[in-house]
Design a protein around this motif. Structure first.
Motif, PDB file in Angstrom:
ATOM      1  N   ASP A  84     -16.324  22.892 -12.812  1.00 29.47           N
ATOM      2  CA  ASP A  84     -15.275  22.209 -12.071  1.00 29.47           C
ATOM      3  C   ASP A  84     -14.441  21.377 -13.040  1.00 29.47           C
ATOM      4  N   THR A  85     -13.148  21.281 -12.754  1.00 27.56           N
ATOM      5  CA  THR A  85     -12.252  20.575 -13.679  1.00 27.56           C
ATOM      6  C   THR A  85     -12.574  19.089 -13.808  1.00 27.56           C
ATOM      7  N   THR A  86     -13.327  18.535 -12.858  1.00 26.55           N
ATOM      8  CA  THR A  86     -13.686  17.116 -12.928  1.00 26.55           C
ATOM      9  C   THR A  86     -15.017  16.886 -13.645  1.00 26.55           C
ATOM     10  N   ALA A  87     -15.673  17.958 -14.091  1.00 25.73           N
ATOM     11  CA  ALA A  87     -16.989  17.835 -14.714  1.00 25.73           C
ATOM     12  C   ALA A  87     -16.899  17.093 -16.056  1.00 25.73           C
ATOM     13  N   LYS A  88     -17.910  16.296 -16.316  1.00 25.82           N
ATOM     14  CA  LYS A  88     -18.003  15.616 -17.609  1.00 25.82           C
ATOM     15  C   LYS A  88     -18.624  16.585 -18.606  1.00 25.82           C
ATOM     16  N   ILE A  89     -17.928  16.822 -19.708  1.00 14.29           N
ATOM     17  CA  ILE A  89     -18.341  17.823 -20.672  1.00 14.29           C
ATOM     18  C   ILE A  89     -19.212  17.207 -21.764  1.00 14.29           C
ATOM     19  N   ALA A  90     -20.340  17.880 -22.047  1.00 11.57           N
ATOM     20  CA  ALA A  90     -21.225  17.445 -23.131  1.00 11.57           C
ATOM     21  C   ALA A  90     -21.854  18.682 -23.765  1.00 11.57           C
ATOM     22  N   PHE A  91     -22.370  18.502 -24.987  1.00 13.20           N
ATOM     23  CA  PHE A  91     -22.943  19.624 -25.731  1.00 13.20           C
ATOM     24  C   PHE A  91     -24.333  19.271 -26.241  1.00 13.20           C
ATOM     25  N   THR A  92     -25.138  20.302 -26.467  1.00 15.13           N
ATOM     26  CA  THR A  92     -26.501  20.115 -26.946  1.00 15.13           C
ATOM     27  C   THR A  92     -26.729  20.982 -28.183  1.00 15.13           C
ATOM     28  N   ASP A  93     -27.953  20.908 -28.705  1.00 14.43           N
ATOM     29  CA  ASP A  93     -28.352  21.727 -29.866  1.00 14.43           C
ATOM     30  C   ASP A  93     -27.345  21.637 -31.011  1.00 14.43           C
TER      31      ASP A  93
ATOM     32  N   SER B  54     -23.704  21.884 -22.359  1.00 13.31           N
ATOM     33  CA  SER B  54     -24.735  21.327 -21.482  1.00 13.31           C
ATOM     34  C   SER B  54     -24.329  21.500 -20.025  1.00 13.31           C
ATOM     35  N   GLU B  55     -25.163  22.186 -19.262  1.00 13.43           N
ATOM     36  CA  GLU B  55     -24.870  22.413 -17.849  1.00 13.43           C
ATOM     37  C   GLU B  55     -25.489  21.346 -16.952  1.00 13.43           C
TER      38      GLU B  55
ATOM     39  N   VAL C 164     -19.654  28.900 -33.013  1.00 13.17           N
ATOM     40  CA  VAL C 164     -20.248  28.162 -34.130  1.00 13.17           C
ATOM     41  C   VAL C 164     -20.556  26.732 -33.707  1.00 13.17           C
ATOM     42  N   SER C 165     -19.603  26.071 -33.062  1.00  9.57           N
ATOM     43  CA  SER C 165     -19.825  24.707 -32.586  1.00  9.57           C
ATOM     44  C   SER C 165     -18.736  24.317 -31.601  1.00  9.57           C
ATOM     45  N   PHE C 166     -19.041  23.324 -30.791  1.00  7.58           N
ATOM     46  CA  PHE C 166     -18.074  22.730 -29.878  1.00  7.58           C
ATOM     47  C   PHE C 166     -17.682  21.356 -30.403  1.00  7.58           C
TER      48      PHE C 166
END
Length: 246
Positions: free
Chosen positions: A12-21, A27-28, A213-215
């Motif tokens: 969703d466009t309002t979702a807070k985006i984060a990354f792991t590993d 990150s879902e 490769v990475s976010f």
């Protein structure tokens, strides 16, 4: 007439985006997923309109794991007749297009609709790749689709004007705003979607041409400086020296 609509699961466009590993995976956790809006509002709804006026059968396809099934069920609730999930997890456009093309060649669709792009990776290559892999003509970023017999008339917005295309079916089309108006599934559709066929098919052998490769998140927005309305000289100075816009 058989129509295939390509469906993608996106945050969703309002979702807070984060990354792991080490920033190599999205990150879902806590993210609400939806049907990619271009797939839902324009590609799917236009297919449903053709179903209502032309008596078409509308199939849906997605490439992903079991977690995509709630999204494809919503597409069924809107009016799709049958859904297929290719049991594979990939973000590579060529791999995904290869799976869709393999299914499309087996089923023999008259029209294949995709959204013009996805809102997660902003990728717009699936439609063209599916067309190439199936040997079908392709019209991209169409804002209108009319059908008379086996001939489709499409309109595309181009720089400085509008382009009108005619093509004989079968055809692959990517859809953008103007193609149709968004719909909301009703209770009858939601209940019916629970029993509509959702077939899981195994992927065909296909190459992945890209890898993540990475976010990286965009830079945080800078603070706002408030300048008194009567201090025009200070405003001009800041625009010139800090914002560097004049």
């Amino acid at each position: 007439m058989k129509i295939l609509v390509c469906i993608s699961k996106t945050p969703d466009t309002t979702a807070k985006i984060a990354f792991t590993d080490n920033n190599t995976k999205f990150s879902e956790a806590g993210v609400q997923f939806i049907i990619n809006p271009y797939d839902e509002w324009y590609a799917l709804v236009r297919a449903l309109e053709l179903k209502e006026t032309q008596g078409a059968t509308v199939h849906l396809i997605t490439v992903g794991g079991a977690d995509t099934e709630p999204v494809i069920r919503k597409a069924l609730a809107l009016g799709g007749d049958e859904a297929f999930r290719v049991n594979a997890d990939s973000a590579d456009s060529f791999y995904i297009a290869s799976q869709i093309a393999a299914h499309a060649k087996q089923e023999g669709y008259d029209i294949i609709f995709t959204g013009k792009e996805t809102i997660d990776y902003n990728g717009s290559g699936i439609g063209g790749m599916v067309a190439e892999l199936t040997g079908l003509p392709y019209v991209s970023i169409a804002s209108k689709f009319d059908l008379s017999g086996q001939t489709a008339t499409l309109r595309r917005e181009i720089e400085g004007g509008e382009e009108v295309c005619e093509v004989s079916l079968p055809v692959v089309v990517s859809c953008q705003k103007g193609m149709a108006e968004a719909r909301i599934p009703n209770m009858r559709g939601i209940m019916a979607a629970r029993t509509k066929p959702l077939k899981v098919i195994e992927p065909v052998a296909a190459e992945s041409l890209t890898a993540i490769v990475s976010f990286e998140l965009p830079p945080a927005k800078a603070g706002v400086k408030m300048i008194p309305a009567d201090n025009v000289e200070e405003l001009v100075k800041l625009l010139h020296e800090e914002a560097k816009v004049i």
